[in-house]
Design a protein around this motif. Sequence first.
Motif, PDB file in Angstrom:
ATOM      1  N   ASP A 180      10.430  19.134  -6.487  1.00 24.39           N
ATOM      2  CA  ASP A 180      11.195  17.888  -6.518  1.00 24.39           C
ATOM      3  C   ASP A 180      10.804  16.968  -5.364  1.00 24.39           C
ATOM      4  O   ASP A 180      10.709  15.738  -5.532  1.00 24.39           O
ATOM      5  CB  ASP A 180      12.695  18.173  -6.461  1.00 24.39           C
ATOM      6  N   HIS A 181      10.566  17.546  -4.192  1.00 25.50           N
ATOM      7  CA  HIS A 181      10.209  16.726  -3.025  1.00 25.50           C
ATOM      8  C   HIS A 181       8.822  16.099  -3.219  1.00 25.50           C
ATOM      9  O   HIS A 181       8.628  14.902  -2.936  1.00 25.50           O
ATOM     10  CB  HIS A 181      10.233  17.569  -1.755  1.00 25.50           C
ATOM     11  N   ALA A 182       7.863  16.883  -3.689  1.00 24.25           N
ATOM     12  CA  ALA A 182       6.515  16.349  -3.903  1.00 24.25           C
ATOM     13  C   ALA A 182       6.520  15.226  -4.923  1.00 24.25           C
ATOM     14  O   ALA A 182       5.879  14.186  -4.731  1.00 24.25           O
ATOM     15  CB  ALA A 182       5.569  17.470  -4.343  1.00 24.25           C
ATOM     16  N   VAL A 183       7.261  15.413  -6.005  1.00 23.72           N
ATOM     17  CA  VAL A 183       7.338  14.365  -7.032  1.00 23.72           C
ATOM     18  C   VAL A 183       8.067  13.135  -6.498  1.00 23.72           C
ATOM     19  O   VAL A 183       7.657  11.995  -6.750  1.00 23.72           O
ATOM     20  CB  VAL A 183       8.018  14.906  -8.303  1.00 23.72           C
ATOM     21  N   ALA A 184       9.134  13.351  -5.748  1.00 26.20           N
ATOM     22  CA  ALA A 184       9.900  12.223  -5.205  1.00 26.20           C
ATOM     23  C   ALA A 184       9.056  11.379  -4.263  1.00 26.20           C
ATOM     24  O   ALA A 184       9.128  10.137  -4.287  1.00 26.20           O
ATOM     25  CB  ALA A 184      11.147  12.734  -4.482  1.00 26.20           C
ATOM     26  N   VAL A 185       8.257  12.023  -3.412  1.00 25.12           N
ATOM     27  CA  VAL A 185       7.440  11.282  -2.444  1.00 25.12           C
ATOM     28  C   VAL A 185       6.188  10.709  -3.100  1.00 25.12           C
ATOM     29  O   VAL A 185       5.891   9.516  -2.995  1.00 25.12           O
ATOM     30  CB  VAL A 185       7.046  12.181  -1.255  1.00 25.12           C
ATOM     31  N   ASN A 186       5.428  11.550  -3.795  1.00 20.03           N
ATOM     32  CA  ASN A 186       4.118  11.144  -4.294  1.00 20.03           C
ATOM     33  C   ASN A 186       4.177  10.250  -5.521  1.00 20.03           C
ATOM     34  O   ASN A 186       3.258   9.468  -5.770  1.00 20.03           O
ATOM     35  CB  ASN A 186       3.269  12.378  -4.613  1.00 20.03           C
ATOM     36  N   VAL A 228       0.863  -1.180   0.000  1.00 23.35           N
ATOM     37  CA  VAL A 228       0.000   0.000   0.000  1.00 23.35           C
ATOM     38  C   VAL A 228       0.896   1.226   0.000  1.00 23.35           C
ATOM     39  O   VAL A 228       1.595   1.499   0.980  1.00 23.35           O
ATOM     40  CB  VAL A 228      -0.943   0.028   1.215  1.00 23.35           C
ATOM     41  N   ASN A 229       0.883   1.948  -1.102  1.00 22.84           N
ATOM     42  CA  ASN A 229       1.649   3.189  -1.217  1.00 22.84           C
ATOM     43  C   ASN A 229       0.821   4.328  -0.641  1.00 22.84           C
ATOM     44  O   ASN A 229      -0.085   4.841  -1.286  1.00 22.84           O
ATOM     45  CB  ASN A 229       1.971   3.464  -2.687  1.00 22.84           C
ATOM     46  N   SER A 230       1.141   4.699   0.594  1.00 23.14           N
ATOM     47  CA  SER A 230       0.358   5.712   1.290  1.00 23.14           C
ATOM     48  C   SER A 230       1.154   6.967   1.637  1.00 23.14           C
ATOM     49  O   SER A 230       0.570   7.984   2.007  1.00 23.14           O
ATOM     50  CB  SER A 230      -0.232   5.111   2.574  1.00 23.14           C
ATOM     51  N   ALA A 231       2.480   6.911   1.524  1.00 20.37           N
ATOM     52  CA  ALA A 231       3.294   8.084   1.850  1.00 20.37           C
ATOM     53  C   ALA A 231       2.931   9.242   0.917  1.00 20.37           C
ATOM     54  O   ALA A 231       2.707   9.036  -0.282  1.00 20.37           O
ATOM     55  CB  ALA A 231       4.776   7.757   1.712  1.00 20.37           C
ATOM     56  N   GLY A 232       2.868  10.433   1.468  1.00 22.60           N
ATOM     57  CA  GLY A 232       2.491  11.581   0.643  1.00 22.60           C
ATOM     58  C   GLY A 232       3.108  12.872   1.126  1.00 22.60           C
ATOM     59  O   GLY A 232       3.514  13.006   2.280  1.00 22.60           O
ATOM     60  N   ALA A 233       3.185  13.826   0.200  1.00 27.32           N
ATOM     61  CA  ALA A 233       3.685  15.167   0.503  1.00 27.32           C
ATOM     62  C   ALA A 233       2.773  16.184  -0.163  1.00 27.32           C
ATOM     63  O   ALA A 233       2.067  15.866  -1.127  1.00 27.32           O
ATOM     64  CB  ALA A 233       5.121  15.334   0.005  1.00 27.32           C
ATOM     65  N   GLY A 234       2.805  17.412   0.335  1.00 26.53           N
ATOM     66  CA  GLY A 234       1.904  18.446  -0.157  1.00 26.53           C
ATOM     67  C   GLY A 234       2.388  19.144  -1.412  1.00 26.53           C
ATOM     68  O   GLY A 234       2.078  18.770  -2.526  1.00 26.53           O
ATOM     69  N   GLY A 235       3.173  20.185  -1.225  1.00 25.37           N
ATOM     70  CA  GLY A 235       3.612  20.977  -2.374  1.00 25.37           C
ATOM     71  C   GLY A 235       2.540  21.910  -2.887  1.00 25.37           C
ATOM     72  O   GLY A 235       2.384  22.088  -4.102  1.00 25.37           O
ATOM     73  N   VAL A 236       1.776  22.508  -1.973  1.00 23.90           N
ATOM     74  CA  VAL A 236       0.665  23.385  -2.349  1.00 23.90           C
ATOM     75  C   VAL A 236       1.092  24.841  -2.290  1.00 23.90           C
ATOM     76  O   VAL A 236       1.791  25.257  -1.364  1.00 23.90           O
ATOM     77  CB  VAL A 236      -0.551  23.133  -1.428  1.00 23.90           C
ATOM     78  N   GLY A 237       0.674  25.619  -3.281  1.00 23.81           N
ATOM     79  CA  GLY A 237       0.958  27.050  -3.312  1.00 23.81           C
ATOM     80  C   GLY A 237       0.849  27.578  -4.728  1.00 23.81           C
ATOM     81  O   GLY A 237       0.787  26.803  -5.686  1.00 23.81           O
ATOM     82  N   PRO A 238       0.800  28.898  -4.885  1.00 22.07           N
ATOM     83  CA  PRO A 238       0.760  29.484  -6.228  1.00 22.07           C
ATOM     84  C   PRO A 238       1.940  29.000  -7.055  1.00 22.07           C
ATOM     85  O   PRO A 238       3.067  28.913  -6.547  1.00 22.07           O
ATOM     86  CB  PRO A 238       0.850  30.991  -5.954  1.00 22.07           C
ATOM     87  N   ILE A 239       1.697  28.687  -8.306  1.00 24.47           N
ATOM     88  CA  ILE A 239       2.736  28.064  -9.118  1.00 24.47           C
ATOM     89  C   ILE A 239       3.983  28.939  -9.220  1.00 24.47           C
ATOM     90  O   ILE A 239       5.109  28.436  -9.271  1.00 24.47           O
ATOM     91  CB  ILE A 239       2.199  27.701 -10.523  1.00 24.47           C
ATOM     92  N   GLU A 240       3.794  30.254  -9.212  1.00 21.05           N
ATOM     93  CA  GLU A 240       4.950  31.148  -9.297  1.00 21.05           C
ATOM     94  C   GLU A 240       5.819  31.077  -8.049  1.00 21.05           C
ATOM     95  O   GLU A 240       6.994  31.461  -8.075  1.00 21.05           O
ATOM     96  CB  GLU A 240       4.504  32.600  -9.502  1.00 21.05           C
ATOM     97  N   GLU A 241       5.252  30.595  -6.949  1.00 20.67           N
ATOM     98  CA  GLU A 241       5.982  30.551  -5.685  1.00 20.67           C
ATOM     99  C   GLU A 241       6.494  29.150  -5.343  1.00 20.67           C
ATOM    100  O   GLU A 241       7.189  28.969  -4.340  1.00 20.67           O
ATOM    101  CB  GLU A 241       5.090  31.063  -4.551  1.00 20.67           C
ATOM    102  N   ILE A 242       6.150  28.162  -6.151  1.00 19.98           N
ATOM    103  CA  ILE A 242       6.633  26.802  -5.905  1.00 19.98           C
ATOM    104  C   ILE A 242       8.108  26.737  -6.288  1.00 19.98           C
ATOM    105  O   ILE A 242       8.481  26.980  -7.430  1.00 19.98           O
ATOM    106  CB  ILE A 242       5.843  25.766  -6.728  1.00 19.98           C
ATOM    107  N   THR A 243       8.940  26.409  -5.321  1.00 20.49           N
ATOM    108  CA  THR A 243      10.374  26.316  -5.600  1.00 20.49           C
ATOM    109  C   THR A 243      10.697  24.982  -6.256  1.00 20.49           C
ATOM    110  O   THR A 243       9.912  24.020  -6.189  1.00 20.49           O
ATOM    111  CB  THR A 243      11.190  26.443  -4.301  1.00 20.49           C
ATOM    112  N   ASP A 244      11.863  24.925  -6.862  1.00 18.73           N
ATOM    113  CA  ASP A 244      12.299  23.651  -7.434  1.00 18.73           C
ATOM    114  C   ASP A 244      12.390  22.582  -6.353  1.00 18.73           C
ATOM    115  O   ASP A 244      12.059  21.408  -6.594  1.00 18.73           O
ATOM    116  CB  ASP A 244      13.673  23.812  -8.093  1.00 18.73           C
ATOM    117  N   GLU A 245      12.826  22.978  -5.170  1.00 23.82           N
ATOM    118  CA  GLU A 245      12.975  22.019  -4.071  1.00 23.82           C
ATOM    119  C   GLU A 245      11.609  21.458  -3.654  1.00 23.82           C
ATOM    120  O   GLU A 245      11.473  20.249  -3.399  1.00 23.82           O
ATOM    121  CB  GLU A 245      13.660  22.678  -2.881  1.00 23.82           C
ATOM    122  N   THR A 246      10.600  22.329  -3.575  1.00 21.10           N
ATOM    123  CA  THR A 246       9.255  21.880  -3.212  1.00 21.10           C
ATOM    124  C   THR A 246       8.695  20.935  -4.263  1.00 21.10           C
ATOM    125  O   THR A 246       8.121  19.885  -3.949  1.00 21.10           O
ATOM    126  CB  THR A 246       8.317  23.085  -3.042  1.00 21.10           C
TER     127      THR A 246
END
Length: 247
Positions: free
Chosen positions: A110-116, A90-108
């Motif tokens: 990358d982390h959301a994609v890596a986890v989700n 069961v793949n249940s681990a998750g991360a957010g990464g919510v915010g206006p697209i102009e304010e989403i950093t590369d780090e945010t």
Amino acid sequence: MSHPLQGKIALVTGGSRGIGAAIARHLAQAGAAVAFTYNSSPDRAEALVRQIAGDGGTAVAIQADASDRAAARSAVTETVQQFGGLDIVVNSAGAGGVGPIEEITDETYDHAVAVNVGSVFHTTREALQHMTSGSRVITVGSINADRIHFAGGTVYALTKAAVAGFSRALAREVSSRGITVNTVQPGPVDTDMNPADSDFAKITRPLIAAGRYGTADEIASVVTFLAGPDASFITGATINVDGGFAA
């Protein structure tokens, strides 16, 4: 009490809190030996192990950062070493990464994609090396893959739509091996990260046909059904458990 998963071995990623913890409990109550991963909450993890043991179940906690592909693979290896096999992931681990697209950093991003997304891919690929006919792969996605009712959800929706597509494609790939692959998409669920009494919930609740937030146990019940023998003809499905949020 019925134990439809007696003798089965399960791994739940992100299992120390919220929906993941409820899934771990329900699988154990159904008879499975359960390994679950956690990242930074060892106290919660150990408390859950004790709770499951106290209820007569078997569980182990494995520290693993879901954003680390090597750690995701190692969690599978440790589960197999601890219990001797693997039948349910069961793949249940998750991360957010919510915010206006102009304010989403590369780090945010990358982390959301890596986890989700990355965690789902690497955990599942490793697990399939140990799975046989009757095994189950279940990914906890989000209704936000289909419907976003707020601004700022681009990255989150992107990742959750990705895993729904991954599950459908994988279902085709492993069906000949007798393995089913499905996605469960929760709607708004009352957790410590998305409490039903928050300001955000005041905006969300009127959009839910059922008129309330769901509970982690309600999501876990659907996951446990999909993990069991009665769901053997369900594969490649995306199941919304959202109280009619997307209706």
